[in-house]
Design an enzyme around this catalytic site. Structure first.
Site, PDB file in Angstrom:
ATOM      1  N   ARG A 184       0.828  -1.220   0.000  1.00 56.85           N
ATOM      2  CA  ARG A 184       0.000   0.000   0.000  1.00 56.85           C
ATOM      3  C   ARG A 184       0.849   1.252   0.000  1.00 56.85           C
ATOM      4  NH1 ARG A 184      -5.134   0.072   2.429  1.00 56.85           N
ATOM      5  NH2 ARG A 184      -4.608   1.865   3.707  1.00 56.85           N
ATOM      6  N   ARG A 202       9.488   5.896  -3.112  1.00 56.57           N
ATOM      7  CA  ARG A 202       9.729   6.891  -4.154  1.00 56.57           C
ATOM      8  C   ARG A 202      11.185   7.308  -4.206  1.00 56.57           C
ATOM      9  NH1 ARG A 202       5.564  10.397  -2.299  1.00 56.57           N
ATOM     10  NH2 ARG A 202       3.674   9.448  -3.120  1.00 56.57           N
ATOM     11  N   ARG A 244      -8.431  -6.836  13.738  1.00 56.99           N
ATOM     12  CA  ARG A 244      -7.625  -6.029  14.650  1.00 56.99           C
ATOM     13  C   ARG A 244      -8.501  -4.884  15.108  1.00 56.99           C
ATOM     14  NH1 ARG A 244      -3.844  -7.340  17.711  1.00 56.99           N
ATOM     15  NH2 ARG A 244      -2.490  -5.522  17.522  1.00 56.99           N
ATOM     16  N   ARG A 302       0.267   5.704  16.454  1.00 60.18           N
ATOM     17  CA  ARG A 302       0.210   7.055  15.870  1.00 60.18           C
ATOM     18  C   ARG A 302      -0.282   8.057  16.886  1.00 60.18           C
ATOM     19  NH1 ARG A 302      -2.452   5.394   9.994  1.00 60.18           N
ATOM     20  NH2 ARG A 302      -4.129   4.387  11.114  1.00 60.18           N
ATOM     21  N   GLU A 352      -3.217   6.313  19.176  1.00 59.66           N
ATOM     22  CA  GLU A 352      -3.903   5.150  18.613  1.00 59.66           C
ATOM     23  C   GLU A 352      -3.196   3.872  19.067  1.00 59.66           C
ATOM     24  OE1 GLU A 352      -4.973   6.061  14.526  1.00 59.66           O
ATOM     25  OE2 GLU A 352      -4.637   3.965  14.011  1.00 59.66           O
ATOM     26  N   TYR A 400      -9.771  -5.070   3.130  1.00 63.74           N
ATOM     27  CA  TYR A 400      -9.069  -3.873   3.582  1.00 63.74           C
ATOM     28  C   TYR A 400      -9.358  -2.727   2.600  1.00 63.74           C
ATOM     29  CZ  TYR A 400      -4.816  -1.758   5.746  1.00 63.74           C
ATOM     30  OH  TYR A 400      -3.915  -0.986   6.420  1.00 63.74           O
ATOM     31  N   ASP A 459     -10.193   0.972   1.187  1.00 66.33           N
ATOM     32  CA  ASP A 459     -10.154   2.401   1.479  1.00 66.33           C
ATOM     33  C   ASP A 459     -11.481   3.007   1.032  1.00 66.33           C
ATOM     34  OD1 ASP A 459      -7.717   2.806   2.694  1.00 66.33           O
ATOM     35  OD2 ASP A 459      -6.630   2.929   0.804  1.00 66.33           O
TER      36      ASP A 459
HETATM   37  P1  FAD Z   1     -18.036   0.993   8.494  1.00 69.97           P
HETATM   38  O1  FAD Z   1     -17.601   2.397   8.408  1.00 69.97           O
HETATM   39  O2  FAD Z   1     -17.418   0.074   9.408  1.00 69.97           O
HETATM   40  O3  FAD Z   1     -19.615   0.945   8.546  1.00 69.97           O
HETATM   41  C1  FAD Z   1     -20.321  -0.216   8.927  1.00 69.97           C
HETATM   42  C2  FAD Z   1     -21.464   0.223   9.809  1.00 69.97           C
HETATM   43  O4  FAD Z   1     -22.305  -0.886  10.069  1.00 69.97           O
HETATM   44  C3  FAD Z   1     -21.000   0.741  11.163  1.00 69.97           C
HETATM   45  O5  FAD Z   1     -21.518   2.024  11.399  1.00 69.97           O
HETATM   46  C4  FAD Z   1     -21.556  -0.283  12.147  1.00 69.97           C
HETATM   47  O6  FAD Z   1     -21.939   0.286  13.378  1.00 69.97           O
HETATM   48  C5  FAD Z   1     -22.767  -0.808  11.383  1.00 69.97           C
HETATM   49  N1  FAD Z   1     -23.159  -2.150  11.812  1.00 69.97           N
HETATM   50  C6  FAD Z   1     -22.390  -3.254  11.901  1.00 69.97           C
HETATM   51  N2  FAD Z   1     -23.110  -4.297  12.352  1.00 69.97           N
HETATM   52  C7  FAD Z   1     -24.365  -3.838  12.553  1.00 69.97           C
HETATM   53  C8  FAD Z   1     -25.549  -4.437  13.032  1.00 69.97           C
HETATM   54  N3  FAD Z   1     -25.581  -5.719  13.425  1.00 69.97           N
HETATM   55  N4  FAD Z   1     -26.681  -3.683  13.140  1.00 69.97           N
HETATM   56  C9  FAD Z   1     -26.649  -2.377  12.779  1.00 69.97           C
HETATM   57  N5  FAD Z   1     -25.545  -1.757  12.323  1.00 69.97           N
HETATM   58  C10 FAD Z   1     -24.412  -2.471  12.206  1.00 69.97           C
HETATM   59  N6  FAD Z   1      -9.799   4.855   4.138  1.00 69.97           N
HETATM   60  C11 FAD Z   1      -9.281   5.834   3.358  1.00 69.97           C
HETATM   61  O7  FAD Z   1      -9.640   5.943   2.196  1.00 69.97           O
HETATM   62  N7  FAD Z   1      -8.388   6.737   3.877  1.00 69.97           N
HETATM   63  C12 FAD Z   1      -7.955   6.695   5.170  1.00 69.97           C
HETATM   64  O8  FAD Z   1      -7.152   7.523   5.591  1.00 69.97           O
HETATM   65  C13 FAD Z   1      -8.462   5.655   5.995  1.00 69.97           C
HETATM   66  N8  FAD Z   1      -8.079   5.583   7.283  1.00 69.97           N
HETATM   67  C14 FAD Z   1      -8.573   4.581   8.065  1.00 69.97           C
HETATM   68  C15 FAD Z   1      -8.154   4.529   9.386  1.00 69.97           C
HETATM   69  C16 FAD Z   1      -8.636   3.539  10.214  1.00 69.97           C
HETATM   70  C17 FAD Z   1      -8.185   3.483  11.634  1.00 69.97           C
HETATM   71  C18 FAD Z   1      -9.549   2.564   9.709  1.00 69.97           C
HETATM   72  C19 FAD Z   1     -10.058   1.457  10.575  1.00 69.97           C
HETATM   73  C20 FAD Z   1      -9.977   2.628   8.398  1.00 69.97           C
HETATM   74  C21 FAD Z   1      -9.485   3.641   7.558  1.00 69.97           C
HETATM   75  N9  FAD Z   1      -9.933   3.749   6.234  1.00 69.97           N
HETATM   76  C22 FAD Z   1      -9.405   4.743   5.437  1.00 69.97           C
HETATM   77  C23 FAD Z   1     -10.939   2.827   5.656  1.00 69.97           C
HETATM   78  C24 FAD Z   1     -12.363   3.342   5.801  1.00 69.97           C
HETATM   79  O9  FAD Z   1     -12.685   3.503   7.173  1.00 69.97           O
HETATM   80  C25 FAD Z   1     -13.312   2.337   5.165  1.00 69.97           C
HETATM   81  O10 FAD Z   1     -13.030   2.163   3.809  1.00 69.97           O
HETATM   82  C26 FAD Z   1     -14.799   2.732   5.287  1.00 69.97           C
HETATM   83  O11 FAD Z   1     -15.132   3.305   6.512  1.00 69.97           O
HETATM   84  C27 FAD Z   1     -15.612   1.500   5.105  1.00 69.97           C
HETATM   85  O12 FAD Z   1     -16.975   1.814   5.166  1.00 69.97           O
HETATM   86  P2  FAD Z   1     -18.027   0.664   5.505  1.00 69.97           P
HETATM   87  O13 FAD Z   1     -19.349   1.270   5.290  1.00 69.97           O
HETATM   88  O14 FAD Z   1     -17.666  -0.577   4.777  1.00 69.97           O
HETATM   89  O15 FAD Z   1     -17.736   0.293   7.019  1.00 69.97           O
HETATM   90  N1  UDP Z   2       3.579   0.762   7.924  1.00 71.77           N
HETATM   91  C1  UDP Z   2       4.801   0.710   8.539  1.00 71.77           C
HETATM   92  N2  UDP Z   2       5.330   1.850   9.074  1.00 71.77           N
HETATM   93  C2  UDP Z   2       4.684   3.036   9.011  1.00 71.77           C
HETATM   94  C3  UDP Z   2       3.430   3.083   8.371  1.00 71.77           C
HETATM   95  C4  UDP Z   2       2.898   1.921   7.840  1.00 71.77           C
HETATM   96  O1  UDP Z   2       5.406  -0.343   8.636  1.00 71.77           O
HETATM   97  O2  UDP Z   2       5.208   4.045   9.524  1.00 71.77           O
HETATM   98  C5  UDP Z   2       3.036  -0.505   7.378  1.00 71.77           C
HETATM   99  C6  UDP Z   2       2.151  -1.240   8.399  1.00 71.77           C
HETATM  100  O3  UDP Z   2       2.323  -2.630   8.191  1.00 71.77           O
HETATM  101  C7  UDP Z   2       0.763  -0.815   7.991  1.00 71.77           C
HETATM  102  C8  UDP Z   2       0.906  -0.763   6.464  1.00 71.77           C
HETATM  103  O4  UDP Z   2       2.225  -0.259   6.259  1.00 71.77           O
HETATM  104  O5  UDP Z   2      -0.210  -1.738   8.404  1.00 71.77           O
HETATM  105  C9  UDP Z   2      -0.102   0.109   5.762  1.00 71.77           C
HETATM  106  O6  UDP Z   2      -0.022   1.412   6.307  1.00 71.77           O
HETATM  107  P1  UDP Z   2      -1.199   2.452   6.146  1.00 71.77           P
HETATM  108  O7  UDP Z   2      -0.750   3.758   6.677  1.00 71.77           O
HETATM  109  O8  UDP Z   2      -1.685   2.390   4.735  1.00 71.77           O
HETATM  110  O9  UDP Z   2      -2.266   1.801   7.121  1.00 71.77           O
HETATM  111  P2  UDP Z   2      -3.742   2.264   7.570  1.00 71.77           P
HETATM  112  O10 UDP Z   2      -3.990   3.636   7.060  1.00 71.77           O
HETATM  113  O11 UDP Z   2      -4.660   1.263   6.968  1.00 71.77           O
HETATM  114  O12 UDP Z   2      -3.688   2.181   9.044  1.00 71.77           O
END
Ligand code: FAD
Ligand code: UDP
Length: 364
Positions: free
Chosen positions: A172, A176, A249, A280, A300, A348, A350
């Site tokens: 991911r 560069r 996780r 983080r 985090e 996984y 985005d």
């Molecule tokens: P969710 O956002 O998980 O929505 C699912 C919903 O279903 C939740 O609100 C939950 O409460 C509800 N639900 C589940 N079970 C039930 C039930 N039984 N009854 C009623 N409701 C229920 N993507 C990026 O593009 N850029 C980023 O920088 C980025 N950062 C991230 C950082 C973190 C820490 C994480 C975890 C993810 C990140 N993502 C990022 C990914 C992004 O969060 C997801 O792509 C997106 O939120 C997925 O949307 P979703 O609707 O699939 O899931």
């Molecule tokens: N990663 C790492 N060092 C960093 C940042 C990321 O080793 O400083 C690795 C780590 O395994 C992580 C993966 O790269 O799970 C993807 O990072 P990203 O920032 O895309 O993760 P997310 O936004 O999904 O938390």
């Protein structure tokens, strides 16, 4: 006749996008979520006049103009560029891995010098065909970077040895050979002006919404209310864990309001050693170039998922991938249930992947 065409379980990005498209097609939709708010993991809370990303920092990025234009048609995005800094035992490095990182580590000044360095480390490690995250990382950036910026962070994040993790996780991140600290390679990037809630509220305009409703607590009643179901929760839970439980996780966020205008000078700091228990620190105001008198930071802490915790990341190792495949075979046979999103597809994703996917769906 049932009251709704679609019951959408989950008011996250997938559910909200689906609702938006379905309403455009004239469908009647009911959206439920077990959380007390809409937005899923994109949800933000306003604290000290700062948009705080309550379930982890989210930066939207895409190279697809249609996706970018679509999200901007719902809410304007700013021009934030993610450029995290890594802190390894007090020394700072630029991310993603680029000429600035290599210079700080090795003093190398040209791409040719860096290529030589990485090549010699890769040869020494004897990796021809990377089979896991550790081998993939060493073959991409060499052993030094792996040990300082990847190993500790990755093993904290995933709670597993880097040798037990799939290689794709590290792919991911860009590597560069230019002096460019932009974390993403995508053409378009930003944060919704005023926060992600504006995006979700815009998508859910016109939908009927019930928060604090867990589908599984009243499954039969909910099933009766609509012709079709869009399910965005955990797929193993949908099938009552009949083949066993998928692993996730989880994360714990420790939030602090600080009486200072600027705590760390950047939105994202990664702590890449294995001793610091968090991965983080996010300083939320920098996502929107804020100049509020106070600041809000979140540490985090990654953790193993257990019942009652939020399932943030699917763990795509062999065991879980095989288990998911069994559930997917059941899901493929469903005629009136659509499974979508990070939890229901155990992927996984985005945000831009989800937008692309739902925009391409044909809603009938
Ligand atoms: P969710 O956002 O998980 O929505 C699912 C919903 O279903 C939740 O609100 C939950 O409460 C509800 N639900 C589940 N079970 C039930 C039930 N039984 N009854 C009623 N409701 C229920 N993507 C990026 O593009 N850029 C980023 O920088 C980025 N950062 C991230 C950082 C973190 C820490 C994480 C975890 C993810 C990140 N993502 C990022 C990914 C992004 O969060 C997801 O792509 C997106 O939120 C997925 O949307 P979703 O609707 O699939 O899931
Ligand atoms: N990663 C790492 N060092 C960093 C940042 C990321 O080793 O400083 C690795 C780590 O395994 C992580 C993966 O790269 O799970 C993807 O990072 P990203 O920032 O895309 O993760 P997310 O936004 O999904 O938390």
């Amino acid at each position: 006749m049932r009251k709704y065409d679609y019951l959408i379980v989950g008011a996250g990005l997938f559910g909200a996008l689906f609702a938006y498209k379905a309403i455009k097609e004239g469908k009647r939709v009911m959206v439920i979520d077990k959380r007390p708010h809409i937005g899923g993991n994109l949800y933000c809370e306003t604290i000290e006049n700062i948009q705080v990303h309550k379930y982890g920092a989210h930066i939207f990025h895409t190279s697809d103009k249609a996706v970018w234009d679509f999200v901007n048609s719902i809410v304007e995005f700013n021009n934030y560029i993610n450029a995290p800094i890594a802190n390894y035992k007090g020394k700072l490095y630029n991310l993603p891995f680029n000429m600035n990182t290599f210079y700080a580590l090795w003093g190398t000044k040209t791409p040719a010098e860096v290529h030589l360095k990485i090549e010699s480390q890769r040869k020494k490690a004897g990796i021809e065909n990377p089979q896991n995250l550790e081998e993939q990382a060493i073959s991409l950036v060499g052993k030094d970077i792996y040990e300082i910026l990847i190993k500790g962070y990755t093993e904290k994040q995933w709670g597993r040895k880097a040798t037990d993790l799939p290689a794709f996780i590290i792919k991911r991140l860009p590597v560069r050979f230019t002096f460019d600290n932009n974390y993403f390679n995508d053409k378009y990037q930003g944060i919704p002006v005023g926060g992600y809630n504006k995006l979700i509220e815009g998508l859910l305009k016109g939908a009927e919404i019930c928060c604090n409703k867990d589908y599984f607590e009243d499954r039969e009643v909910w099933n009766q209310c609509a012709d079709k179901i869009v399910f965005t929760g955990k797929i193993d839970e949908y099938y009552d864990f009949c083949f066993g439980k998928l692993e996730y996780r989880s994360l714990r966020f420790e939030e602090e309001i600080l009486d200072t205008e600027n705590y760390q000078g950047n939105a994202v700091f990664n702590f890449t050693d294995s001793e610091t228990p968090y991965t983080r620190i996010i300083e939320h105001k920098h996502f929107e170039f804020g100049n509020q008198p106070k600041t809000v930071i979140s540490r985090e802490y990654p953790s193993e998922w257990h019942e009652g915790a939020e399932p943030y990341y699917p763990v795509n190792d062999h065991r879980n991938s095989d288990l998911y495949a069994k559930y997917k075979r059941l899901a493929d046979k469903e005629e009136s249930v659509i499974f979508g999103g990070r939890l229901a597809e155990y992927k996984y994703y985005d945000m831009h992947h989800i937008v692309e996917k739902v925009l391409a769906m044909n809603i009938v």
